[in-house]
Design an enzyme around this catalytic site. Structure first.
Site, PDB file in Angstrom:
ATOM      1  N   THR A   1      13.080   5.439  11.165  1.00 28.06           N
ATOM      2  CA  THR A   1      14.045   4.401  11.543  1.00 28.06           C
ATOM      3  C   THR A   1      13.670   3.075  10.892  1.00 28.06           C
ATOM      4  O   THR A   1      12.511   2.674  10.921  1.00 28.06           O
ATOM      5  CB  THR A   1      14.093   4.267  13.086  1.00 28.06           C
ATOM      6  OG1 THR A   1      14.456   5.535  13.612  1.00 28.06           O
ATOM      7  CG2 THR A   1      15.097   3.212  13.529  1.00 28.06           C
TER       8      THR A   1
ATOM      9  N   SER B   1       5.525  -6.422  -1.825  1.00 28.13           N
ATOM     10  CA  SER B   1       5.147  -6.570  -0.418  1.00 28.13           C
ATOM     11  C   SER B   1       5.588  -7.937   0.077  1.00 28.13           C
ATOM     12  O   SER B   1       5.235  -8.960  -0.516  1.00 28.13           O
ATOM     13  CB  SER B   1       3.624  -6.433  -0.300  1.00 28.13           C
ATOM     14  OG  SER B   1       3.230  -6.622   1.030  1.00 28.13           O
TER      15      SER B   1
ATOM     16  N   CYS C   1      -8.975  -7.471   1.023  1.00 32.58           N
ATOM     17  CA  CYS C   1      -9.295  -6.100   1.401  1.00 32.58           C
ATOM     18  C   CYS C   1     -10.735  -5.767   1.021  1.00 32.58           C
ATOM     19  O   CYS C   1     -11.280  -4.774   1.436  1.00 32.58           O
ATOM     20  CB  CYS C   1      -8.351  -5.127   0.694  1.00 32.58           C
ATOM     21  SG  CYS C   1      -6.659  -5.675   0.729  1.00 32.58           S
TER      22      CYS C   1
ATOM     23  N   THR D   1       0.839  -1.210   0.000  1.00 31.97           N
ATOM     24  CA  THR D   1       0.000   0.000   0.000  1.00 31.97           C
ATOM     25  C   THR D   1       0.869   1.254   0.000  1.00 31.97           C
ATOM     26  O   THR D   1       0.644   2.190  -0.774  1.00 31.97           O
ATOM     27  CB  THR D   1      -0.940  -0.019   1.224  1.00 31.97           C
ATOM     28  OG1 THR D   1      -1.752  -1.199   1.150  1.00 31.97           O
ATOM     29  CG2 THR D   1      -1.827   1.213   1.266  1.00 31.97           C
TER      30      THR D   1
END
Ligand code: PLP
Length: 374
Positions: free
Chosen positions: A237, A199, A323, A73
């Site tokens: 980070t 992903s 989704c 995403t």
């Protein structure tokens, strides 16, 4: 514990044990912030660099073209918004009507900001044809974003050719390859793409980590502003353990890609033979599909009911994309391929993975036959 048969690998995959083992030290002992100059942080910095090199080698890129993100995403959002928002001019963007919502809702947002968004429609097999792209794309295009393979029906798009057309119109080309990376061979130079989203949790890596490939020289604005991480392009980070897990999982999939594909295709054929021999009436959606991604429509049935009946038998499948599972209406992909409503409502997606066995395939086929035939 009840035995689970997992056949929803397009939604997510089980973590590769080698990836898990590689991550462990970086969750406990090696916790140094990679941006710190002291020697304790050297291990994390080195591990990130090595992971970036490994990932780059798996897709034919050079390491500083690989940028770590939180997943598919974010990669899609960055690729698209990064082109649109690099300066104040309004952009002309093309995408397809069968993209994942990570793309569709991003371009929708940009349209509300005044950018011009146009959609390419697929044919009935879920393919964006070159003729349709040639006729729709105009000369002042800024960005074309077409997914590598569709997450609901698995159709693999002619990316090399679409990319050539986009370039001939002066546009940057992005592909959402979230369903494809680690499952089919990908070489960013052979494809010619400028950006590619991936992903980790779709290729047996950890959830919540991914990457965006950005070809050197592509003019793109950062999405996350802050520190100097990721060559100053994606602040925050680094998620060190997840990055390492992603690299190990991808490398393992790529090393075994031919064997995995062969195994999954054999399972797919065995499954479809079983269903065909039963005489059940159905259509299979999509052509040129990803190995193991099987979208089937049973006219007059309700995909949700099939899913829940199989769930009671310990079998995990999907009705469309994960989704989308909160919305019970016909998915935008099935609408776009103009599937008749009575078929579309009875659609399920079975997505097999490298860890599925022949025994499981017969159990799924038999369970499905029972649900449909009773
Ligand atoms: N793009 C496609 C094609 C997908 O299938 C998915 C997830 O299902 C995504 C993007 C979103 O990826 P992530 O879950 O990593 O955010």
């Amino acid at each position: 514990m009840k035995r689970i048969i997992y056949a929803d690998n397009a939604a997510t995959t089980q973590l590769n044990i080698k990836a898990f083992e590689a991550m462990k030290p970086y969750l406990l002992e090696e916790f140094g912030n990679p941006s710190q100059p002291y020697s304790f942080s050297r291990a994390t910095k080195k591990a990130i660099n090595e992971s970036r090199e490994l990932i780059a080698s798996c897709i034919g890129a050079v390491p500083d073209e690989v940028f770590f993100t939180s997943g598919g995403t974010e990669s899609d959002n960055w690729a698209i918004k990064g082109i649109a928002l690099q300066n104040v001019s309004k952009k002309t963007i093309y995408t397809s009507s069968i993209e994942h919502h990570a793309v569709l809702n991003t371009v929708d947002y940009l349209a509300r900001l005044g950018h011009c968004v146009n959609y390419l429609s697929p044919d009935k097999n879920g393919i964006i044809t070159l003729d349709s792209a040639k006729s729709v794309l105009c000369d002042n295009a800024d960005l074309v974003s077409v997914m590598f393979a569709n997450n609901e029906i698995g159709s693999i798009q002619p990316i090399t050719e679409l990319c050539e057309i986009a370039h001939s119109k002066g546009a940057v080309f992005h592909t959402d390859a979230v369903q494809a990376v680690g499952h089919v061979n990908i070489d960013v130079n052979a494809l010619g793409v400028d950006m590619l989203s991936a992903s980790a949790h779709k290729f047996n890596g950890p959830r919540g980590i991914g990457f965006l490939y950005i070809r050197k020289g592509t003019k793109i604005a950062p999405l996350m502003h802050g520190g100097a991480q990721e060559f100053g392009m994606r602040a925050g980070t680094e998620n060190v353990a997840q990055i390492i897990g992603m690299a190990v999982a991808l490398k393992d999939n790529i090393d075994n890609i031919a064997a995995n594909q062969k195994h999954i295709k054999t399972l797919e054929k065995a499954f479809l033979d079983e269903i065909n021999n039963s005489g059940i009436s159905y259509v299979q959606n999509g052509t040129n599909t990803l190995p193991g991604l099987i979208s089937l429509s049973f006219p007059g049935y309700d995909g949700e009911v099939i899913l829940h009946r199989l769930d009671l038998m310990g079998i995990c499948i999907s009705t469309g994309s994960a989704c989308d599972s909160v919305h019970s209406q016909v998915s935008h992909v099935l609408r776009a391929i103009q599937l008749d409503d009575s078929y579309a409502k009875g659609t399920i997606r079975i997505s097999l993975g490298k860890d599925n066995t022949e025994e499981e395939i017969y159990m799924i086929a038999n369970a499905l036959k029972r649900v449909i035939m009773q």
